[in-house]
Design a protein around this motif. Structure first.
Motif, PDB file in Angstrom:
ATOM      1  N   ASP A   1       6.146  -3.420  11.869  1.00 25.34           N
ATOM      2  CA  ASP A   1       5.421  -2.398  11.119  1.00 25.34           C
ATOM      3  C   ASP A   1       4.323  -1.815  11.997  1.00 25.34           C
ATOM      4  OD1 ASP A   1       7.095  -2.940   8.913  1.00 25.34           O
ATOM      5  OD2 ASP A   1       5.760  -4.528   8.209  1.00 25.34           O
ATOM      6  N   GLU A   2       3.069  -1.934  11.602  1.00 23.78           N
ATOM      7  CA  GLU A   2       1.966  -1.365  12.382  1.00 23.78           C
ATOM      8  C   GLU A   2       1.271  -2.389  13.268  1.00 23.78           C
ATOM      9  OE1 GLU A   2      -0.725   1.114  10.132  1.00 23.78           O
ATOM     10  OE2 GLU A   2       0.862   1.607   8.722  1.00 23.78           O
TER      11      GLU A   2
ATOM     12  N   PRO B   1      -4.070  -7.243   7.920  1.00 21.86           N
ATOM     13  CA  PRO B   1      -4.046  -6.793   6.523  1.00 21.86           C
ATOM     14  C   PRO B   1      -2.611  -6.551   6.068  1.00 21.86           C
ATOM     15  CG  PRO B   1      -4.788  -5.013   7.943  1.00 21.86           C
ATOM     16  CD  PRO B   1      -4.611  -6.219   8.815  1.00 21.86           C
ATOM     17  N   VAL B   2      -2.333  -6.923   4.834  1.00 22.75           N
ATOM     18  CA  VAL B   2      -0.987  -6.820   4.271  1.00 22.75           C
ATOM     19  C   VAL B   2      -1.085  -6.164   2.904  1.00 22.75           C
ATOM     20  CG1 VAL B   2       1.032  -8.141   3.520  1.00 22.75           C
ATOM     21  CG2 VAL B   2      -0.323  -8.936   5.455  1.00 22.75           C
ATOM     22  N   ARG B   3      -0.163  -5.252   2.610  1.00 20.47           N
ATOM     23  CA  ARG B   3      -0.151  -4.584   1.311  1.00 20.47           C
ATOM     24  C   ARG B   3       0.193  -5.564   0.187  1.00 20.47           C
ATOM     25  NH1 ARG B   3       3.854  -0.550   1.664  1.00 20.47           N
ATOM     26  NH2 ARG B   3       2.422   0.534   3.004  1.00 20.47           N
ATOM     27  N   ASP B   4       1.179  -6.439   0.430  1.00 19.41           N
ATOM     28  CA  ASP B   4       1.596  -7.407  -0.596  1.00 19.41           C
ATOM     29  C   ASP B   4       1.764  -8.765   0.076  1.00 19.41           C
ATOM     30  OD1 ASP B   4       2.763  -8.945  -2.577  1.00 19.41           O
ATOM     31  OD2 ASP B   4       4.216  -7.410  -3.174  1.00 19.41           O
TER      32      ASP B   4
ATOM     33  N   GLN C   1      -4.450  -9.941   2.041  1.00 18.05           N
ATOM     34  CA  GLN C   1      -4.361  -8.746   1.198  1.00 18.05           C
ATOM     35  C   GLN C   1      -5.760  -8.429   0.687  1.00 18.05           C
ATOM     36  OE1 GLN C   1      -1.302  -8.773  -1.812  1.00 18.05           O
ATOM     37  NE2 GLN C   1      -2.421  -7.324  -3.076  1.00 18.05           N
TER      38      GLN C   1
ATOM     39  N   ARG D   1      -8.318  -3.404  -2.769  1.00 15.12           N
ATOM     40  CA  ARG D   1      -8.102  -1.970  -2.492  1.00 15.12           C
ATOM     41  C   ARG D   1      -9.368  -1.336  -1.925  1.00 15.12           C
ATOM     42  NH1 ARG D   1      -3.405   0.185  -4.547  1.00 15.12           N
ATOM     43  NH2 ARG D   1      -2.359  -1.128  -6.075  1.00 15.12           N
TER      44      ARG D   1
ATOM     45  N   ALA E   1      -7.431  -2.461   4.247  1.00 17.05           N
ATOM     46  CA  ALA E   1      -5.971  -2.519   4.408  1.00 17.05           C
ATOM     47  C   ALA E   1      -5.441  -1.216   4.942  1.00 17.05           C
ATOM     48  CB  ALA E   1      -5.301  -2.826   3.089  1.00 17.05           C
TER      49      ALA E   1
END
Length: 184
Positions: free
Chosen positions: A108-109, A130-133, A177, A180, A184
């Motif tokens: 990914d990034e 950092p991870v979205r989920d 995570q 918000r 992230a």
């Protein structure tokens, strides 16, 4: 009104000038056209114009994303471990067959470099990722990890739900995570 012109725009203007004059029967060399464009822009000659136009259009340096260099003792073992986490090899390099291996991997990034070179980093680095989920990633990776690794998910970690995976050389990837809007 100030018009900002760069070297490429000035060269394009010189080509257009040559073409238009040729259509009217006036033959002009490219260098003469460059000199005329330089004069139209208020410069003494083309060399001065091109030097100043290049200087004026330079953009300020901009930092890119850092790429951590992780020390590994065996590049093949390191690559196998990171591949189990879903990282793909982008490229590798050795100066000669018996010299240390340097590799770049990505998922990914996230880009990491693995290096067998003695002076590149020290084992024991920590990468905060950092991870979205994080729960989905935890579920994905847990069955793929080496038998001795069973990372738990820390639900109340300071930066948000987190789990940590250690590579064979003591480097750690801390997957988190964050709430918000907080990193992230």
């Amino acid at each position: 009104m100030t018009v900002i012109v760069d070297v490429e725009t000035a060269k394009t203007a010189a080509r257009a000038l040559r073409k238009d004059l040729a259509a009217r029967g006036v033959d002009l060399t490219h260098s003469a056209a460059l000199e005329l464009v330089a004069h139209q822009l208020g410069h003494r000659d083309w060399n001065t114009a091109s030097a100043l136009l290049d200087r004026d259009r330079r953009e300020p340096p901009q930092l890119g994303a850092p790429v951590p260099v992780l020390r590994v003792l065996d590049g093949a073992v390191g690559r196998e471990f990171y591949a189990s986490l879903g990282f793909e090899l982008l490229w590798e390099h050795r100066f000669e067959p018996d010299l240390p291996l340097y590799q770049r991997l990505r998922r990914d990034e996230v880009t990491v470099d693995l290096s067998e070179h003695y002076g590149d980093g020290v084992p024991g680095a920590v990468l905060w990722v950092p991870v979205r989920d994080v729960r989905a990633l935890h579920a994905e990776l847990r069955p793929k990890l080496w038998a001795h690794q069973r990372p738990g998910l820390e639900e109340d970690a300071p930066g948000g739900p987190t789990f940590t995976v250690g590579d064979p050389y003591g480097n750690h990837l801390r997957f988190c995570q964050p709430p918000r809007g907080q990193g992230a």
